[in-house]
Design a protein around this motif. Structure first.
Motif, PDB file in Angstrom:
ATOM      1  N   TYR A  37     -40.054  44.597   0.885  1.00  0.00           N
ATOM      2  CA  TYR A  37     -39.975  45.122  -0.478  1.00  0.00           C
ATOM      3  C   TYR A  37     -40.081  43.988  -1.490  1.00  0.00           C
ATOM      4  N   ALA A  38     -39.372  42.878  -1.237  1.00  0.00           N
ATOM      5  CA  ALA A  38     -39.413  41.740  -2.157  1.00  0.00           C
ATOM      6  C   ALA A  38     -40.832  41.191  -2.278  1.00  0.00           C
ATOM      7  N   MET A  39     -41.568  41.140  -1.169  1.00  0.00           N
ATOM      8  CA  MET A  39     -42.961  40.688  -1.212  1.00  0.00           C
ATOM      9  C   MET A  39     -43.812  41.637  -2.048  1.00  0.00           C
ATOM     10  N   LEU A  40     -43.598  42.939  -1.857  1.00  0.00           N
ATOM     11  CA  LEU A  40     -44.419  43.924  -2.560  1.00  0.00           C
ATOM     12  C   LEU A  40     -44.185  43.889  -4.069  1.00  0.00           C
ATOM     13  N   VAL A  41     -42.916  43.805  -4.488  1.00  0.00           N
ATOM     14  CA  VAL A  41     -42.661  43.760  -5.935  1.00  0.00           C
ATOM     15  C   VAL A  41     -43.189  42.460  -6.524  1.00  0.00           C
ATOM     16  N   THR A  42     -43.233  41.409  -5.719  1.00  0.00           N
ATOM     17  CA  THR A  42     -43.804  40.145  -6.191  1.00  0.00           C
ATOM     18  C   THR A  42     -45.298  40.297  -6.434  1.00  0.00           C
ATOM     19  N   LEU A  43     -45.991  40.964  -5.512  1.00  0.00           N
ATOM     20  CA  LEU A  43     -47.431  41.188  -5.675  1.00  0.00           C
ATOM     21  C   LEU A  43     -47.711  42.083  -6.886  1.00  0.00           C
ATOM     22  N   GLN A  44     -46.867  43.089  -7.063  1.00  0.00           N
ATOM     23  CA  GLN A  44     -47.050  43.984  -8.205  1.00  0.00           C
ATOM     24  C   GLN A  44     -46.805  43.247  -9.524  1.00  0.00           C
ATOM     25  N   ALA A  45     -45.743  42.438  -9.558  1.00  0.00           N
ATOM     26  CA  ALA A  45     -45.442  41.697 -10.779  1.00  0.00           C
ATOM     27  C   ALA A  45     -46.492  40.622 -11.055  1.00  0.00           C
ATOM     28  N   MET A  46     -47.058  40.074 -10.013  1.00  0.00           N
ATOM     29  CA  MET A  46     -48.123  39.084 -10.163  1.00  0.00           C
ATOM     30  C   MET A  46     -49.305  39.698 -10.927  1.00  0.00           C
ATOM     31  N   GLU A  47     -49.689  40.913 -10.516  1.00  0.00           N
ATOM     32  CA  GLU A  47     -50.806  41.589 -11.177  1.00  0.00           C
ATOM     33  C   GLU A  47     -50.445  41.951 -12.614  1.00  0.00           C
ATOM     34  N   LYS A  48     -49.219  42.412 -12.798  1.00  0.00           N
ATOM     35  CA  LYS A  48     -48.758  42.801 -14.138  1.00  0.00           C
ATOM     36  C   LYS A  48     -48.805  41.626 -15.108  1.00  0.00           C
ATOM     37  N   HIS A  49     -48.372  40.445 -14.652  1.00  0.00           N
ATOM     38  CA  HIS A  49     -48.291  39.279 -15.532  1.00  0.00           C
ATOM     39  C   HIS A  49     -49.551  38.418 -15.480  1.00  0.00           C
ATOM     40  N   GLY A  50     -50.511  38.794 -14.637  1.00  0.00           N
ATOM     41  CA  GLY A  50     -51.765  38.053 -14.557  1.00  0.00           C
ATOM     42  C   GLY A  50     -51.614  36.650 -14.027  1.00  0.00           C
ATOM     43  N   LEU A  51     -50.777  36.489 -13.012  1.00  0.00           N
ATOM     44  CA  LEU A  51     -50.503  35.158 -12.477  1.00  0.00           C
ATOM     45  C   LEU A  51     -51.442  34.805 -11.334  1.00  0.00           C
ATOM     46  N   SER A  52     -51.567  33.516 -11.087  1.00  0.00           N
ATOM     47  CA  SER A  52     -52.342  33.033  -9.954  1.00  0.00           C
ATOM     48  C   SER A  52     -51.451  32.924  -8.723  1.00  0.00           C
ATOM     49  N   VAL A  53     -52.076  32.753  -7.556  1.00  0.00           N
ATOM     50  CA  VAL A  53     -51.332  32.553  -6.317  1.00  0.00           C
ATOM     51  C   VAL A  53     -50.420  31.333  -6.444  1.00  0.00           C
ATOM     52  N   GLU A  54     -50.950  30.260  -7.021  1.00  0.00           N
ATOM     53  CA  GLU A  54     -50.156  29.034  -7.147  1.00  0.00           C
ATOM     54  C   GLU A  54     -48.987  29.204  -8.101  1.00  0.00           C
ATOM     55  N   GLU A  55     -49.183  29.953  -9.186  1.00  0.00           N
ATOM     56  CA  GLU A  55     -48.084  30.184 -10.124  1.00  0.00           C
ATOM     57  C   GLU A  55     -46.973  30.987  -9.454  1.00  0.00           C
ATOM     58  N   VAL A  56     -47.346  31.996  -8.694  1.00  0.00           N
ATOM     59  CA  VAL A  56     -46.348  32.804  -7.992  1.00  0.00           C
ATOM     60  C   VAL A  56     -45.562  31.939  -7.018  1.00  0.00           C
ATOM     61  N   ASP A  57     -46.250  31.123  -6.244  1.00  0.00           N
ATOM     62  CA  ASP A  57     -45.552  30.289  -5.263  1.00  0.00           C
ATOM     63  C   ASP A  57     -44.717  29.197  -5.923  1.00  0.00           C
ATOM     64  N   ALA A  58     -45.132  28.739  -7.100  1.00  0.00           N
ATOM     65  CA  ALA A  58     -44.334  27.743  -7.816  1.00  0.00           C
ATOM     66  C   ALA A  58     -42.994  28.323  -8.258  1.00  0.00           C
ATOM     67  N   VAL A  59     -42.954  29.632  -8.497  1.00  0.00           N
ATOM     68  CA  VAL A  59     -41.735  30.292  -8.964  1.00  0.00           C
ATOM     69  C   VAL A  59     -40.882  30.794  -7.811  1.00  0.00           C
ATOM     70  N   THR A  60     -41.517  31.356  -6.792  1.00  0.00           N
ATOM     71  CA  THR A  60     -40.777  32.116  -5.766  1.00  0.00           C
ATOM     72  C   THR A  60     -40.388  31.295  -4.547  1.00  0.00           C
ATOM     73  N   GLY A  61     -40.364  29.984  -4.682  1.00  0.00           N
ATOM     74  CA  GLY A  61     -39.894  29.122  -3.610  1.00  0.00           C
ATOM     75  C   GLY A  61     -38.474  28.644  -3.886  1.00  0.00           C
ATOM     76  N   PRO A  62     -38.228  27.344  -3.783  1.00  0.00           N
ATOM     77  CA  PRO A  62     -36.876  26.805  -3.963  1.00  0.00           C
ATOM     78  C   PRO A  62     -36.234  27.107  -5.316  1.00  0.00           C
ATOM     79  N   LEU A  63     -37.031  27.338  -6.368  1.00  0.00           N
ATOM     80  CA  LEU A  63     -36.434  27.667  -7.670  1.00  0.00           C
ATOM     81  C   LEU A  63     -35.585  28.932  -7.602  1.00  0.00           C
ATOM     82  N   LEU A  64     -35.959  29.866  -6.727  1.00  0.00           N
ATOM     83  CA  LEU A  64     -35.192  31.097  -6.552  1.00  0.00           C
ATOM     84  C   LEU A  64     -34.351  31.072  -5.285  1.00  0.00           C
TER      85      LEU A  64
END
Length: 780
Positions: free
Chosen positions: A193-220
């Motif tokens: 579920y956490a992966m899916l909402v991340t993919l959905q939010a990525m599309e909503k905010h227009g983020l790149s793969v690298e931007e998503v991974d920069a946020v959803t790693g050790p920062l969280l």
């Protein structure tokens, strides 16, 4: 008490073979069954897999290949049968029907399914078999992933569940959680579920793969693999299967829609871009490029790859500067209304928290099971309910209300009862919220937590880099807590202080900690700074203090037991070798690695190797120490590191009485028990000044001949030859006749002189700089 004298695994695929390997790791003879020839191939694959599923290559002999049709009757000899065939209900029914036909009283049967219903799987079995049936879901790879989910069926006997839980924890070293028979159980349900909402939010905010991974790693508080690297490792086709399993097996249409397959993932799978196993997914390697450009990242909007780029953002940089994971998350929350990356972070984090709370009671009975599942199965730093508490339940609810996000019913109910956290501490004990009241979290007598002991006021003293903790029964524990547990002046001072305190007032000493790693070695930055400044007297003083501190442990007139875990390198090894016993965690990577930074061990490591060689020669009834010192020379010169606690024996670091504990939480308790046993048997005070028989110039010449051969073959550099030559001289006592008896002070002086000499080498300093900058060795 139920015990597993022999086990069987049915299904010799990657997962089934690895489960058999881990049973073998625990000393359990295992029968591996599949169709004709497949089990034998599975065993061959185990020998070739890296990292190895086995603690020791020899353990593979504990696994016997068989054919399901021919050897079905052999299952009656087994105490535990694990089905690990493909995730298809009809295939599982076929296998379970066969198992049921040879089932005997007392046999436990389990399925390694990652999400199918155990009640449906066992519907083809007799009632007697069902009473002993359950899911035992090992996370992959079984040796390295701690989580194991147990799911009983409606007929499973409670004692059978308790027996399997105990065995999997104590013998297999697993972190066991009890899950309910719901699709994908706990970790995969929430993690997917956490992966899916991340993919959905990525599309909503227009983020790149690298931007998503920069946020959803050790920062969280998530692993370095973040979102898309994790998906590539799991396999995108596997991810779709897990999504489908939930979607097709839950009744709530709204929740089912949340598990709809993401279009981007379906597109990648249709192209055969499945992740790492197919050569590429969201990331891929370009073998024609060099350096960082070799790793390319997918643009999900154009479906093309390009080299990775560094993501920079004031919000992310500010978060990185905050202290601790919760501080980083709070920093992102503070700017979430004004920054799209922070808004994305808030959205995906709070969605995971709310979903976890919504599922409380449905997929697991309590918050502890869910928190542990996510920490052990997905490597989250904190579980979702621990995160609720750390961020503040009332504060988080206020944020949700402000944005019109529904508050999960279990959270609202808890607040209505006047409780504002899922966990609380009373008199040093942990309690968790359950059905309107706080219940004590069970504490096991075979586990000792240094953190809990500190909270209960059991600290004897706190030093700069290490503390002394009262373990009870007059046993103290020296705990390192410097950055990365690197050994510097603070730890050395604490070692000497602890030695004096234990000598006066305690029965013995344990050396252990609960850091990410036991010890990564000496403080290399400090040494490099002194070397670059030419402060040779200062370096000499540091090494003398190191040697004196290690000697204070060795000559302590009380038993000393070291309990290392994970990375135990260089000075960390030297802190263990003076102990009377070493209790290795199974996952201990142990080695004197100083040559990798252009140095040799100088905290007593070379002395310890010379003593071990002398003892082994004596045990073999020979006077010549050349053979045993040759093995240790090769191990140290090549900076070899054990691949497990058991593998320390192959490298020559194992001493009589050393042992391995697979269940890591019992490591400190076992070390304490060993101290008490040594004390009970009448501890013999060690000699203050040992005499050591060395191999002398003859042995040194032999060792150097091997080094010269490697240089001529191009395997090592001239600087490697120089380092190895100094190491050979120290280990053999230098220019003295074979069989010469020297004092330990003589060898310590040689260690220190060689170390100082190498510190002055520009090539050594370059190696030190490279290691500090990149974490990787420089071959120069």
């Amino acid at each position: 008490m139920w015990n597993v004298r022999k086990a069987a695994v049915i299904g010799a695929g990657v997962m089934g073979s690895a489960i058999a390997a881990h049973l073998a790791n625990a000393g359990v003879p295992c029968l591996l069954l599949d169709l004709e020839g497949l089990a034998a191939k599975g065993i061959v694959r185990l020998k070739e897999t890296k990292p190895s599923p086995l603690y020791d290559p020899s353990f593979v002999t504990r696994i016997k290949a068989g054919e399901l049709d021919r050897d079905l009757g052999l299952l009656s000899e087994c105490d535990w049968v694990i089905e690990a065939v493909s995730e298809k209900l009809d295939v599982k029914h076929s296998v379970w029907s066969r198992i049921d036909s040879v089932w005997k009283p007392g046999m436990i049967v389990s399925s390694n399914t990652s999400g199918l219903s155990i009640n449906e799987i066992t519907s083809v079995c007799s009632e007697a078999c069902r009473r002993n049936a359950m899911v035992t879901h090992f996370f992959n790879p079984p040796r390295y992933m701690k989580l194991l989910e147990i799911v009983p069926c409606r007929d499973t006997d409670a004692q059978a569940v308790a027996d399997v839980e105990r065995f999997c924890r104590d013998r297999l070293g697993k972190g066991v959680v009890m899950a309910k028979d719901t699709p994908n159980f706990i970790a995969n349900r929430i993690g997917t579920y956490a992966m899916l909402v991340t993919l959905q939010a990525m599309e909503k905010h227009g983020l790149s793969v690298e931007e998503v991974d920069a946020v959803t790693g050790p920062l969280l508080g998530r692993p370095n693999s973040a979102t898309f690297r994790t998906l590539d490792l799991v396999g995108l086709d596997t991810f779709l299967h897990v999504c489908r399993n939930v979607r097709e097996n839950i009744e709530d249409p709204v929740e089912a829609a949340a598990f709809a397959a993401p279009a981007i993932v379906e597109d990648l799978v249709s192209k055969g871009w499945l992740g790492e196993k197919s050569g590429g997914g969201f990331y891929r390697k370009d073998d024609s490029a060099r350096g960082k450009d070799r790793i390319q990242v997918l643009d999900p909007y154009t479906m093309t790859y390009s080299p990775r780029s560094k993501i920079t953002s004031p919000a992310l940089e500010a978060a990185k500067m905050a202290k601790g994971t919760m501080g980083k998350i709070q920093a992102l929350l503070e700017v979430a209304d004004d920054n799209r990356l922070a808004a994305f972070a808030r959205e995906v984090m709070e969605a995971a928290l709310c979903y976890s709370a919504d599922k409380l009671g449905e997929i697991a009975d309590n918050a502890i099971q869910i928190d542990q599942a996510m920490k052990w199965g997905f490597n989250w730093e904190k579980g979702p309910f621990e995160t609720w508490d750390a961020l503040g339940v009332t504060e988080t609810v206020a944020r949700l209300d402000a944005r019109g996000v529904a508050v999960p019913a279990p959270v609202a109910a808890m607040l209505d009862k006047g409780s504002t956290s899922f966990y609380t501490r009373k008199a040093g004990s942990l309690f968790h919220y359950l059905r309107g009241e706080y219940k004590a979290v069970e504490e096991r007598p075979d586990e000792l937590s240094l953190r809990k002991l500190r909270e209960r006021g059991k600290t004897i003293f706190v030093g700069d880099g290490a503390s002394l903790i009262d373990l009870g029964d007059e046993v103290a524990c020296l705990e390192f807590h410097s950055p990365h547990n690197a050994i510097g002046p603070g730890i050395l001072s604490a070692i000497r202080q602890a030695s004096e305190e234990v000598d006066r007032n305690w029965r013995g000493l344990v050396i252990a900690n609960e850091g990410r790693n036991f010890c990564v070695g000496a403080n290399l930055m400090l040494l490099l700074m002194e070397a670059e400044n030419g402060e040779w007297e200062e370096i000499d003083l540091i090494i003398r203090e190191f040697q004196m501190s290690m000697k204070s442990l060795r000559i302590l007139p009380r038993p000393v037991v070291a309990a290392p875990h994970r990375m135990t390198l260089g000075g960390g090894v030297e802190a263990c070798l003076p102990a009377d016993r070493i209790i290795f965690a199974a996952e201990t990577y142990f080695g004197l690695v100083e040559t990798g930074v252009g140095l040799i061990p100088a905290g007593g490591g070379c002395l310890a190797a010379a003593v071990m060689a002398q003892e082994r020669a004596g045990a073999a009834g020979i006077e010549d120490v050349t053979s045993p010192i040759s093995q240790l020379f090769e191990t140290i010169a090549m900076a070899k590191v054990s691949e497990s606690g058991y593998d320390a024996k192959r490298l020559g670091y194992w001493r009589e009485g050393d042992t391995v504990v697979i269940y890591e939480e019992a490591r400190i308790a076992e070390a304490k028990r060993t101290v008490l046993e040594l004390d009970r048997r009448g501890y013999t005070v060690p000699p203050v000044n040992r005499q050591v028989t060395v191999g002398g110039r003859e042995a040194a010449t032999l060792l150097k001949l091997g080094v010269s051969s490697m240089r001529r073959s191009g395997y090592i550099s001239d600087h490697d030859v120089r380092i190895a030559g100094k190491l050979a001289d120290v280990l053999t006592g230098g220019d003295v006749p074979a069989g010469t008896v020297v004092s330990e002070e003589y060898l310590l002086d040689m260690e220190r002189a060689a170390f100082l000499s190498l510190c002055g080498e520009p090539l050594t300093q370059a190696r030190m700089r490279q290691m500090l900058a990149t974490g990787k060795p420089l071959r120069n």
